[in-house]
Design a protein around this motif. Sequence first.
Motif, PDB file in Angstrom:
ATOM      1  N   GLN A   1       0.832  -1.196   0.000  1.00 60.20           N
ATOM      2  CA  GLN A   1       0.000   0.000   0.000  1.00 60.20           C
ATOM      3  C   GLN A   1       0.872   1.254   0.000  1.00 60.20           C
ATOM      4  O   GLN A   1       1.799   1.378   0.812  1.00 60.20           O
ATOM      5  CB  GLN A   1      -0.920   0.005   1.222  1.00 60.20           C
ATOM      6  N   PHE A   2       0.580   2.148  -0.931  1.00 59.22           N
ATOM      7  CA  PHE A   2       1.323   3.397  -1.037  1.00 59.22           C
ATOM      8  C   PHE A   2       0.333   4.558  -1.140  1.00 59.22           C
ATOM      9  O   PHE A   2      -0.798   4.393  -1.602  1.00 59.22           O
ATOM     10  CB  PHE A   2       2.222   3.411  -2.271  1.00 59.22           C
ATOM     11  N   VAL A   3       0.791   5.696  -0.720  1.00 58.94           N
ATOM     12  CA  VAL A   3       0.060   6.931  -0.945  1.00 58.94           C
ATOM     13  C   VAL A   3       0.819   7.702  -2.021  1.00 58.94           C
ATOM     14  O   VAL A   3       1.995   8.038  -1.845  1.00 58.94           O
ATOM     15  CB  VAL A   3      -0.059   7.781   0.339  1.00 58.94           C
ATOM     16  N   PHE A   4       0.157   7.934  -3.160  1.00 57.61           N
ATOM     17  CA  PHE A   4       0.829   8.563  -4.294  1.00 57.61           C
ATOM     18  C   PHE A   4       0.583  10.065  -4.286  1.00 57.61           C
ATOM     19  O   PHE A   4      -0.542  10.519  -4.049  1.00 57.61           O
ATOM     20  CB  PHE A   4       0.328   7.959  -5.606  1.00 57.61           C
ATOM     21  N   GLU A   5       1.661  10.797  -4.580  1.00 59.25           N
ATOM     22  CA  GLU A   5       1.524  12.248  -4.591  1.00 59.25           C
ATOM     23  C   GLU A   5       0.697  12.702  -5.782  1.00 59.25           C
ATOM     24  O   GLU A   5       0.639  12.016  -6.809  1.00 59.25           O
ATOM     25  CB  GLU A   5       2.910  12.913  -4.628  1.00 59.25           C
ATOM     26  N   GLU A   6       0.047  13.816  -5.655  1.00 56.92           N
ATOM     27  CA  GLU A   6      -0.713  14.391  -6.757  1.00 56.92           C
ATOM     28  C   GLU A   6       0.261  15.004  -7.759  1.00 56.92           C
ATOM     29  O   GLU A   6       1.193  15.705  -7.387  1.00 56.92           O
ATOM     30  CB  GLU A   6      -1.672  15.465  -6.244  1.00 56.92           C
ATOM     31  N   ILE A   7       0.033  14.698  -9.035  1.00 54.02           N
ATOM     32  CA  ILE A   7       0.908  15.218 -10.090  1.00 54.02           C
ATOM     33  C   ILE A   7       0.458  16.621 -10.466  1.00 54.02           C
ATOM     34  O   ILE A   7      -0.716  16.854 -10.753  1.00 54.02           O
ATOM     35  CB  ILE A   7       0.885  14.302 -11.319  1.00 54.02           C
ATOM     36  N   LYS A   8       1.386  17.540 -10.486  1.00 50.35           N
ATOM     37  CA  LYS A   8       1.095  18.917 -10.889  1.00 50.35           C
ATOM     38  C   LYS A   8       1.609  19.125 -12.315  1.00 50.35           C
ATOM     39  O   LYS A   8       2.814  19.216 -12.552  1.00 50.35           O
ATOM     40  CB  LYS A   8       1.755  19.903  -9.931  1.00 50.35           C
ATOM     41  N   TRP A   9       0.674  19.158 -13.236  1.00 50.56           N
ATOM     42  CA  TRP A   9       1.032  19.280 -14.644  1.00 50.56           C
ATOM     43  C   TRP A   9       1.379  20.731 -14.981  1.00 50.56           C
ATOM     44  O   TRP A   9       0.667  21.653 -14.602  1.00 50.56           O
ATOM     45  CB  TRP A   9      -0.114  18.802 -15.527  1.00 50.56           C
ATOM     46  N   GLN A  10       2.473  20.900 -15.706  1.00 52.88           N
ATOM     47  CA  GLN A  10       2.919  22.227 -16.116  1.00 52.88           C
ATOM     48  C   GLN A  10       2.363  22.616 -17.481  1.00 52.88           C
ATOM     49  O   GLN A  10       2.137  23.797 -17.753  1.00 52.88           O
ATOM     50  CB  GLN A  10       4.453  22.273 -16.145  1.00 52.88           C
ATOM     51  N   GLN A  11       2.153  21.614 -18.346  1.00 54.78           N
ATOM     52  CA  GLN A  11       1.591  21.853 -19.674  1.00 54.78           C
ATOM     53  C   GLN A  11       0.578  20.749 -19.959  1.00 54.78           C
ATOM     54  O   GLN A  11       0.814  19.587 -19.614  1.00 54.78           O
ATOM     55  CB  GLN A  11       2.679  21.823 -20.757  1.00 54.78           C
ATOM     56  N   GLU A  12      -0.527  21.092 -20.617  1.00 59.64           N
ATOM     57  CA  GLU A  12      -1.543  20.097 -20.951  1.00 59.64           C
ATOM     58  C   GLU A  12      -2.163  20.408 -22.308  1.00 59.64           C
ATOM     59  O   GLU A  12      -2.249  21.568 -22.720  1.00 59.64           O
ATOM     60  CB  GLU A  12      -2.643  20.058 -19.882  1.00 59.64           C
ATOM     61  N   LEU A  13      -2.596  19.347 -22.971  1.00 59.34           N
ATOM     62  CA  LEU A  13      -3.266  19.445 -24.269  1.00 59.34           C
ATOM     63  C   LEU A  13      -4.540  18.615 -24.184  1.00 59.34           C
ATOM     64  O   LEU A  13      -4.552  17.534 -23.583  1.00 59.34           O
ATOM     65  CB  LEU A  13      -2.360  18.900 -25.381  1.00 59.34           C
ATOM     66  N   SER A  14      -5.625  19.101 -24.776  1.00 66.14           N
ATOM     67  CA  SER A  14      -6.899  18.383 -24.682  1.00 66.14           C
ATOM     68  C   SER A  14      -6.833  17.049 -25.426  1.00 66.14           C
ATOM     69  O   SER A  14      -6.078  16.888 -26.394  1.00 66.14           O
ATOM     70  CB  SER A  14      -8.028  19.230 -25.256  1.00 66.14           C
ATOM     71  N   TRP A  15      -7.654  16.104 -24.951  1.00 69.02           N
ATOM     72  CA  TRP A  15      -7.735  14.791 -25.598  1.00 69.02           C
ATOM     73  C   TRP A  15      -8.174  14.943 -27.052  1.00 69.02           C
ATOM     74  O   TRP A  15      -7.633  14.292 -27.954  1.00 69.02           O
ATOM     75  CB  TRP A  15      -8.721  13.909 -24.824  1.00 69.02           C
ATOM     76  N   GLU A  16      -9.144  15.802 -27.319  1.00 65.19           N
ATOM     77  CA  GLU A  16      -9.675  15.978 -28.676  1.00 65.19           C
ATOM     78  C   GLU A  16      -8.598  16.477 -29.632  1.00 65.19           C
ATOM     79  O   GLU A  16      -8.475  15.987 -30.762  1.00 65.19           O
ATOM     80  CB  GLU A  16     -10.851  16.951 -28.658  1.00 65.19           C
ATOM     81  N   GLU A  17      -7.799  17.452 -29.187  1.00 67.41           N
ATOM     82  CA  GLU A  17      -6.756  17.988 -30.052  1.00 67.41           C
ATOM     83  C   GLU A  17      -5.658  16.955 -30.290  1.00 67.41           C
ATOM     84  O   GLU A  17      -5.149  16.808 -31.412  1.00 67.41           O
ATOM     85  CB  GLU A  17      -6.164  19.254 -29.444  1.00 67.41           C
ATOM     86  N   ALA A  18      -5.290  16.219 -29.233  1.00 65.60           N
ATOM     87  CA  ALA A  18      -4.273  15.174 -29.396  1.00 65.60           C
ATOM     88  C   ALA A  18      -4.765  14.088 -30.350  1.00 65.60           C
ATOM     89  O   ALA A  18      -4.013  13.619 -31.226  1.00 65.60           O
ATOM     90  CB  ALA A  18      -3.916  14.575 -28.041  1.00 65.60           C
ATOM     91  N   ALA A  19      -6.029  13.689 -30.211  1.00 71.06           N
ATOM     92  CA  ALA A  19      -6.590  12.667 -31.100  1.00 71.06           C
ATOM     93  C   ALA A  19      -6.579  13.142 -32.542  1.00 71.06           C
ATOM     94  O   ALA A  19      -6.295  12.366 -33.470  1.00 71.06           O
ATOM     95  CB  ALA A  19      -8.010  12.325 -30.660  1.00 71.06           C
ATOM     96  N   ARG A  20      -6.883  14.413 -32.760  1.00 75.73           N
ATOM     97  CA  ARG A  20      -6.872  14.963 -34.120  1.00 75.73           C
ATOM     98  C   ARG A  20      -5.478  14.907 -34.719  1.00 75.73           C
ATOM     99  O   ARG A  20      -5.298  14.542 -35.885  1.00 75.73           O
ATOM    100  CB  ARG A  20      -7.377  16.409 -34.096  1.00 75.73           C
ATOM    101  N   ARG A  21      -4.474  15.239 -33.926  1.00 74.33           N
ATOM    102  CA  ARG A  21      -3.105  15.243 -34.457  1.00 74.33           C
ATOM    103  C   ARG A  21      -2.618  13.820 -34.773  1.00 74.33           C
ATOM    104  O   ARG A  21      -1.903  13.614 -35.759  1.00 74.33           O
ATOM    105  CB  ARG A  21      -2.171  15.931 -33.467  1.00 74.33           C
TER     106      ARG A  21
END
Length: 556
Positions: free
Chosen positions: A364-384
């Motif tokens: 059992q582990f407690v995982f830290e929350e990831i703080k994203w610095q850059q993000e791209l939408s799923w729809e835009e990534a799927a299009r590319r």
Amino acid sequence: MGRARPCERGPPSPGPAAPPAPPPRRARALALLGALLAAAAAAAAAQAYARHTEAQAAARQESALKALGTEGLFLFSSLDTDRDMYISPEEFRPIAEKLTGATPTASYEEEELPPDPSEETLTIEARFQPLLPESMTKSKDGFLGVSRLALSGLRNWTTAASPRAVFAARHFRPFLPPRGQVELGEPWWIIPSELSVFTGYLSNNRFYPPPPKGKEVIIHRLLSMFHPRPFVKTRFAPQGAVACLTAISDFYYTVMFRIHAEFQLSEPPDFPFWFSPGQFTGHIILSKDATHVRDFRLFVPNHRSLNVDMEWLYGASESSNMEVDIGYIPQMELEATSPSVPSVILDEDGNMIDSRLPSGEPLQFVFEEIKWQQELSWEEAARRLEVAMYPFKKVTYLPFTEAFAQAQAKNKLVHSILLWGALDDQSCGSGRTLRETVLESSPILALLNESFISTWSLVKELEDLQNNQENPSHKKLADLHLEKYSFPVEMMLCLPNGTVVHHINANYFLDITSMKPEDVENNVFSFSSTFEDPSTATYMQFLKEGLRRGLPLLQP
């Protein structure tokens, strides 16, 4: 008294004196003549041996042809790499691996990193609901002579081959971006496509996948959870797997991917049956050194009414008749049950602090929350990723009713393609030639972007609109399209109100583009001297004729 050996010096003999030695020049000439005679004799012997060998080879070839037949000899020759007319154990090894289902003893992952008891592992579950037989449009029992035997591999595939499997986090290293490539949405190839409209396609008459290599290994292992015979490289382009980054943090990447793969559902003595999902897509969240996987999911999209192509042979050769159908699979999905964790925890001296419970439950582990610095939408990534697989998608293809609303707003004609299966995935071969040739050519892309609103639709989806009485305007659009449709693909140019001003069937289009220009009687589809490619020239004429007919009818 024994005779002296040539290399020993014996006692002097009282016999006659030896003849005088020849002059040096004469000796060299005699030596050269002897060498030439010896070389000539050797060459004659070699030629005689070669003729004898060729005669033996020809005799063996003729004997093999009688015994095996043309197709059998072709298969034998493909294995006989040294052309000695014998199959050695080493030459037979690829066939043995296919017949036994054996996989290579090591892949690059295993060679690069030896097993480590402290490395992290994750459990992946397979969720599978079999294809719905009633969704198959042509191959219901008894229709077109389709037998239950032909569909036995499909009917018997009701559960995932491996409901659960454990992977090391490092196995997912192939999903990491190439070094130096950290741009959001910039696609890269995990497995490059090796086929195109110019290279043709791979054989239909195969049963067992080739052993995966390199980055193919992890994808092969994942897909094997569904069925034991996945082909990581499809028979038709575009093959392979493409990915891009959708999020970046200090220590993690989110990678979205799209995979084109298919399955062989039959084994001898049955004939091959190919099951080709439209695509596999998904994402993985993993650390930048691939030692930890936070999340993983892979699935076949199920938002369309049809999402699988099926093709099967009715004979044992490439020239045998082939049946084709499309269907719908509700669920084909892999997902990690939790983030990856180590099975043991060691201190700085290598001593074990904790280990997996005897019941098999992970630590059992407690995982830290990831703080994203850059993000791209799923729809835009799927299009590319879609554009990377299909360059014709550089033109935006809107949903059917949305395209006509947009055409009304922008006062443009609609370029519409109506077909049996999807235009932008592997679930249908009907639009394959169209999308790989004219629709991705630069002149066509430019004209479509400038002068048209584009859409493509499934016949079944328009039939559903046609039967829906709740929206009369949508029903009318569907009616106008379906009355012009002929199997398998119809290209139409329409006014914003749905009126079709020009249309052409894909089969007719392919027929006239394979003819010589002087043989084409209808000048509407005559070839243009502007383009060397007759398909591009003909489609350009089709679009321009639609504009000539339609533009005067557009309301100002």
